[in-house]
Design a protein around this motif. Structure first.
Motif, short mmCIF file in Angstrom:
data_model
loop_
_atom_site.label_atom_id
_atom_site.label_comp_id
_atom_site.label_asym_id
_atom_site.label_seq_id
_atom_site.Cartn_x
_atom_site.Cartn_y
_atom_site.Cartn_z
N ALA A 318 98.73 -1.21 49.31
CA ALA A 318 99.28 -0.93 50.54
C ALA A 318 97.69 -1.97 51.23
O ALA A 318 96.23 -1.42 51.04
CB ALA A 318 98.96 -0.04 51.72
N VAL A 319 97.75 -2.76 52.56
CA VAL A 319 96.77 -3.41 53.31
C VAL A 319 96.83 -3.52 54.30
O VAL A 319 98.08 -3.14 54.78
CB VAL A 319 96.27 -5.06 52.82
CG1 VAL A 319 95.38 -5.16 51.45
CG2 VAL A 319 97.45 -5.67 53.55
N PRO A 320 95.84 -2.97 55.85
CA PRO A 320 95.69 -3.03 56.58
C PRO A 320 96.62 -4.53 56.90
O PRO A 320 96.11 -5.29 57.00
CB PRO A 320 94.49 -2.55 57.26
CG PRO A 320 93.70 -2.77 56.18
CD PRO A 320 94.29 -2.43 55.03
N MET A 321 97.28 -4.83 58.81
CA MET A 321 97.99 -5.62 59.16
C MET A 321 98.19 -5.99 60.11
O MET A 321 98.79 -4.32 60.46
CB MET A 321 98.78 -6.09 57.86
CG MET A 321 99.72 -5.25 57.53
SD MET A 321 100.82 -6.29 56.58
CE MET A 321 101.63 -7.50 57.17
N ALA A 324 102.88 -8.16 64.03
CA ALA A 324 102.65 -9.02 65.37
C ALA A 324 102.24 -10.29 64.83
O ALA A 324 103.47 -11.44 64.31
CB ALA A 324 102.83 -8.40 66.56
N ALA A 325 101.62 -10.56 64.13
CA ALA A 325 101.14 -11.62 63.58
C ALA A 325 101.81 -11.51 62.39
O ALA A 325 102.38 -13.43 62.22
CB ALA A 325 99.26 -11.85 62.81
N PHE A 326 102.08 -10.71 61.37
CA PHE A 326 103.11 -10.97 60.33
C PHE A 326 104.20 -11.25 60.41
O PHE A 326 104.18 -12.29 59.87
CB PHE A 326 102.51 -9.99 59.63
CG PHE A 326 103.34 -9.63 58.52
CD1 PHE A 326 103.78 -10.27 56.80
CD2 PHE A 326 105.06 -8.78 58.74
CE1 PHE A 326 104.20 -10.26 55.81
CE2 PHE A 326 106.23 -8.72 57.43
CZ PHE A 326 105.66 -8.84 56.32
N ALA A 327 104.98 -10.72 61.76
CA ALA A 327 106.25 -11.54 61.89
C ALA A 327 106.15 -12.34 62.56
O ALA A 327 107.75 -13.91 62.17
CB ALA A 327 106.59 -10.35 62.90
N GLU A 351 96.90 -0.72 72.34
CA GLU A 351 97.31 -0.92 71.28
C GLU A 351 97.64 -1.96 70.67
O GLU A 351 98.60 -2.18 69.93
CB GLU A 351 97.32 0.59 70.42
CG GLU A 351 96.52 1.50 71.01
CD GLU A 351 96.88 2.97 70.44
OE1 GLU A 351 96.74 3.30 69.50
OE2 GLU A 351 97.56 3.76 71.40
N PRO A 352 96.97 -2.50 69.54
CA PRO A 352 97.49 -3.11 68.83
C PRO A 352 98.45 -2.98 67.51
O PRO A 352 98.39 -1.76 66.74
CB PRO A 352 96.85 -4.36 67.07
CG PRO A 352 95.68 -3.35 67.46
CD PRO A 352 95.27 -2.10 69.33
N PRO A 353 99.98 -3.21 66.88
CA PRO A 353 100.90 -2.91 65.63
C PRO A 353 100.07 -2.75 64.61
O PRO A 353 100.42 -3.90 63.98
CB PRO A 353 101.92 -3.52 66.21
CG PRO A 353 101.14 -4.93 66.79
CD PRO A 353 100.81 -4.81 67.56
N LEU A 354 99.60 -2.35 64.38
CA LEU A 354 98.67 -2.88 62.92
C LEU A 354 99.30 -1.30 62.20
O LEU A 354 100.11 -0.10 62.05
CB LEU A 354 96.97 -1.82 62.88
CG LEU A 354 96.49 -2.30 63.75
CD1 LEU A 354 95.32 -2.01 63.98
CD2 LEU A 354 96.41 -3.97 63.33
N VAL A 355 100.11 -1.87 60.80
CA VAL A 355 100.67 -1.32 59.76
C VAL A 355 99.61 -1.19 58.53
O VAL A 355 98.61 -2.00 58.48
CB VAL A 355 101.93 -1.45 60.06
CG1 VAL A 355 102.52 -0.97 60.60
CG2 VAL A 355 101.76 -3.17 59.30
N ALA A 356 99.55 -0.41 57.52
CA ALA A 356 99.69 -0.71 56.04
C ALA A 356 100.27 -0.62 55.69
O ALA A 356 101.33 0.27 55.33
CB ALA A 356 99.19 0.89 55.60
N GLU A 472 89.39 3.35 55.04
CA GLU A 472 89.28 3.94 54.00
C GLU A 472 90.66 3.62 53.34
O GLU A 472 90.88 3.93 51.95
CB GLU A 472 90.50 5.48 54.62
CG GLU A 472 89.81 6.65 55.73
CD GLU A 472 90.21 7.67 56.29
OE1 GLU A 472 91.36 7.83 56.18
OE2 GLU A 472 89.61 7.82 57.01
N ILE A 473 91.60 2.44 54.33
CA ILE A 473 92.74 2.05 53.29
C ILE A 473 91.54 0.93 52.45
O ILE A 473 92.10 0.84 51.01
CB ILE A 473 93.74 1.41 53.68
CG1 ILE A 473 94.20 2.46 54.47
CG2 ILE A 473 94.58 0.78 52.92
CD1 ILE A 473 95.72 2.37 55.26
N ARG A 474 90.73 0.50 53.01
CA ARG A 474 90.21 -1.23 52.71
C ARG A 474 89.33 -0.29 51.63
O ARG A 474 89.75 -1.09 50.14
CB ARG A 474 89.36 -1.89 53.53
CG ARG A 474 90.45 -2.50 54.63
CD ARG A 474 89.47 -2.64 55.31
NE ARG A 474 90.33 -4.39 56.18
CZ ARG A 474 90.06 -5.10 57.43
NH1 ARG A 474 88.49 -4.76 57.82
NH2 ARG A 474 90.65 -5.59 57.78
N SER A 475 88.69 0.64 51.52
CA SER A 475 88.39 1.55 50.31
C SER A 475 88.85 2.04 48.72
O SER A 475 88.26 2.18 47.76
CB SER A 475 86.46 2.23 51.08
OG SER A 475 88.26 4.00 50.99
#
Length: 475
Positions: A318-321, A324-327, A351-356, A472-475
Motif C-alpha cells: 500500500a502507498v499513499p495516493m 481524485a487524481a487516481f480516478a 482536505e485532499p482525498p488521500l488514501v493508502a 509512516e506508510i512510506r517507511s
C-alpha cells in the motif's frame, strides 16, 4: 469519544463490568459515609461527656465559695464563653419550669452522669435537669438562644445557694471545616476510584475489542485478515491464540483452494488450445462456428476463474495516493481507448482525498466497475468525495440498474441478473466479485445502489489517510 461511549454501553461486557464496579464502589462509599457519620456522632457524644464534667466541676467549685465569690466567678465564666463565641455556653439561670425529658435517652443519661459525678465528689444531692431543644422548639425563637446551634442539650443544676447554673452545648459536630474535609476526602476518593476502575477495565477489555475487529475483518475477507496480538490477561491470550490457530488453518485451506483453481485453469488451457487447432477440420462451417463460440466461452470462464483466484491475495504494498487524481487517470486512460468514461471534479472540501491503497488492485476494481457501466449503459461517470474519515470513489451509469433485492446477491460468484445483464452480453458473473475482492485488499468495502431516475451507482469506500501518517506508510 463516540467509540469510547459505545465501548461503555450497558449491553457490552466492558459496560457491565464498569457498572458492577461503580455500583460496588458506590456501596462502599455509602459505608464510608456511614462510618464518618458514626465518628462524628461519637465525637459529639464525647464532647457531651466533657460538658458533663465541666458542669460538675463548676458546681464543685461553687460549693466552696461565698455568695460574692460565686457571683464574680459566674460573671467571669459568662465573659470568657462570650469572647470565645463557641456554642458551648455556661451561665446563671432562673429556676426552670420543666422536668427532665424522658423521651430522649441522652437527657436522662446527662442528668444521671452529672448527679453521679457530684455524688462521688461528696457534694450533697442537687436537682439536675436536662432536655433537648430543636430548631423548631418554641424556645428557639427566644433572644436568649440567638446564635445557638440546634439541636442542643440544655442542662441545669441547682447550686447550694438556691440559684441555678445552665450549660448549653450542641448535640452534633459544629466544626464545619472538619465535616467538609471529611466529605471532600470521600468524594475525591470516590472519583479517583471510579477513574481507576474505568481505566483498568477498559485497558483489560481492549484485547477483546481488537479480537472483535479481527473477527469482523476475518468474516469480510479471510485471505487478508492478520493474526491477533496475544496480549492481555490469560483468558484473552487463550482466545487470541485459538483465533490465530483457526485463522491460520482457514487461510491455509483457502490458499490450497486458490492454488488448485489456478492450476486447473492453467491445465485447461492446453486441451482448449488443441481443440482450437482442430476446429478447421470440422464441417459444416455453421457447426464449426458453434464449437468456436463454445470454446471461447469456456476460455473466458477459465480466464475469469484465474483472475478470481488471483484477486483473493496480493503481494503489492500500500502507498499513499490522491484518490481524485487516481480516478481521473483511470477515466482518461479508458476514454483514450474509446470508452465513454468521464471524471467529475468534486467541490474543494479543504482536505485532499488521500488514501493508502494498492494502486494495481484498486485500478482493477475501478476498471471492472467502469467496464460494467460501459457494457450495460454505454457510459460511466467517475467522481471522488471526502466524507469525514472516509474517501468515496463513485462509478455511476444510466443503465437499467439492478432490482433492490439483488444488490447484494450480485457479488456472489457466477451470479448474473437476468435481462440485459445475462450471459448473452458476454458476462460470466465474476466481475463484481473480483472488484469487491480488490477493494477488500485495500481495507475498503464496495456497495451498490440504484440512482434516482434510473441507473446504478457503485461506491468504493476507503479509509481516509491523514497527512501525518504518509511518512509512516512510506517507511
Amino acid at each position: 469519544m463516540k467509540d469510547f461511549i459505545k465501548f461503555l454501553r450497558l449491553d457490552s461486557l466492558c459496560g457491565q463490568l464498569v457498572a458492577i464496579a461503580v455500583l460496588s464502589l458506590a456501596a462502599l462509599q455509602c459505608v464510608n459515609y456511614y462510618a464518618v457519620y458514626s465518628i462524628q456522632q461519637s465525637y459529639a457524644s464525647e464532647f457531651l461527656s466533657v460538658g458533663h464534667d465541666y458542669l460538675a466541676s463548676v458546681c464543685q467549685a461553687l460549693a466552696h465559695m461565698s455568695a460574692a465569690e460565686r457571683e464574680d466567678y459566674l460573671a467571669s465564666l459568662d465573659r470568657s464563653r462570650g469572647a470565645l463565641a463557641k456554642p458551648f455556653r455556661f451561665r446563671a439561670a432562673e429556676a426552670p419550669e420543666w422536668e427532665t425529658e424522658t423521651d430522649y435517652y441522652k437527657s436522662v443519661l446527662a442528668r444521671e452522669a452529672v448527679t453521679e459525678i457530684l455524688t462521688r465528689a461528696g457534694i450533697p444531692p442537687r436537682d439536675v435537669r436536662a432536655r433537648v431543644l430543636y430548631g423548631d422548639s418554641p424556645e428557639a425563637s427566644e433572644p436568649h438562644f440567638a446564635g445557638y446551634v440546634f439541636p442542643m442539650m440544655q442542662m441545669l443544676v441547682q447550686d447550694g445557694g438556691g440559684s441555678w447554673l445552665e450549660l448549653v452545648q450542641p448535640l452534633s459536630v459544629t466544626d464545619r471545616r472538619l465535616i467538609w474535609r471529611q466529605r471532600i476526602f470521600i468524594m475525591a476518593e470516590s472519583l479517583i476510584c471510579f477513574a481507576l476502575v474505568i481505566i483498568f477495565i477498559v485497558r483489560a477489555m481492549l484485547p477483546l475489542k481488537r479480537l472483535g475487529e479481527s473477527v469482523e475483518r476475518f468474516g469480510a475477507n479471510p485471505e487478508t485478515a492478520s493474526p491477533l496480538p496475544e496480549r492481555g490477561n490469560y483468558e484473552v491470550r487463550e482466545v487470541a491464540r485459538s483465533f490465530n490457530k483457526m485463522l491460520a488453518r482457514v487461510q491455509r485451506n483457502l490458499t490450497e483452494r486458490d492454488n488448485m483453481l489456478e492450476a486447473m485453469g492453467h491445465d485447461l488451457r492446453t486441451p482448449l488450445a488443441r481443440v482450437q487447432l482442430r476446429l478447421d477440420s470440422i464441417e459444416p462451417p455453421e457447426l464449426r462456428e458453434k464449437f468456436a463460440a463454445n470454446i471461447e466461452e469456456i476460455r473466458s470462464i477459465v480466464e475469469q476463474g484465474l483472475e478470481l483466484a488471483r484477486s483473493l491475495r496480493t503481494s503489492e504494498k500500500a502507498v499513499p495516493m490522491d484518490a481524485a487524481a487516481f480516478a481521473a487517470s483511470v477515466a482518461d486512460d479508458m476514454a483514450a481507448n474509446g470508452g465513454a468514461v468521464t471524471f467529475a471534479e468534486a467541490a474543494d472540501c479543504g482536505e485532499p482525498p488521500l488514501v493508502a491503497a494498492r494502486p494495481t488492485c484498486l485500478r482493477r476494481a475501478v476498471e471492472n466497475l467502469a467496464c460494467n457501466a460501459l457494457k450495460y449503459a454505454g457510459g460511466a461517470e467517475l467522481s471522488v468525495e471526502r466524507r469525514g474519515e472516509s474517501v468515496i470513489i463513485r462509478v455511476e451509469d444510466r443503465g437499467p440498474g439492478i432490482p433492490p433485492e439483488l444488490l447484494e446477491k450480485v457479488f456472489e460468484p457466477y451470479f448474473r441478473v437476468e435481462g440485459s445483464r445475462s450471459r448473452g452480453t458476454g458476462g460470466t458473473g465474476l466481475g463484481l466479485t473480483i472488484a469487491r475482492n480488490m477493494v477488500l485488499l485495500n481495507n475498503g468495502f464496495l456497495t451498490l445502489e440504484n440512482r434516482e431516475g434510473g441507473g446504478l451507482r457503485a461506491l468504493i469506500t476507503l479509509p481516509a489517510l491523514k497527512t501525518a501518517k504518509i511518512g509512516e506508510i512510506r517507511s
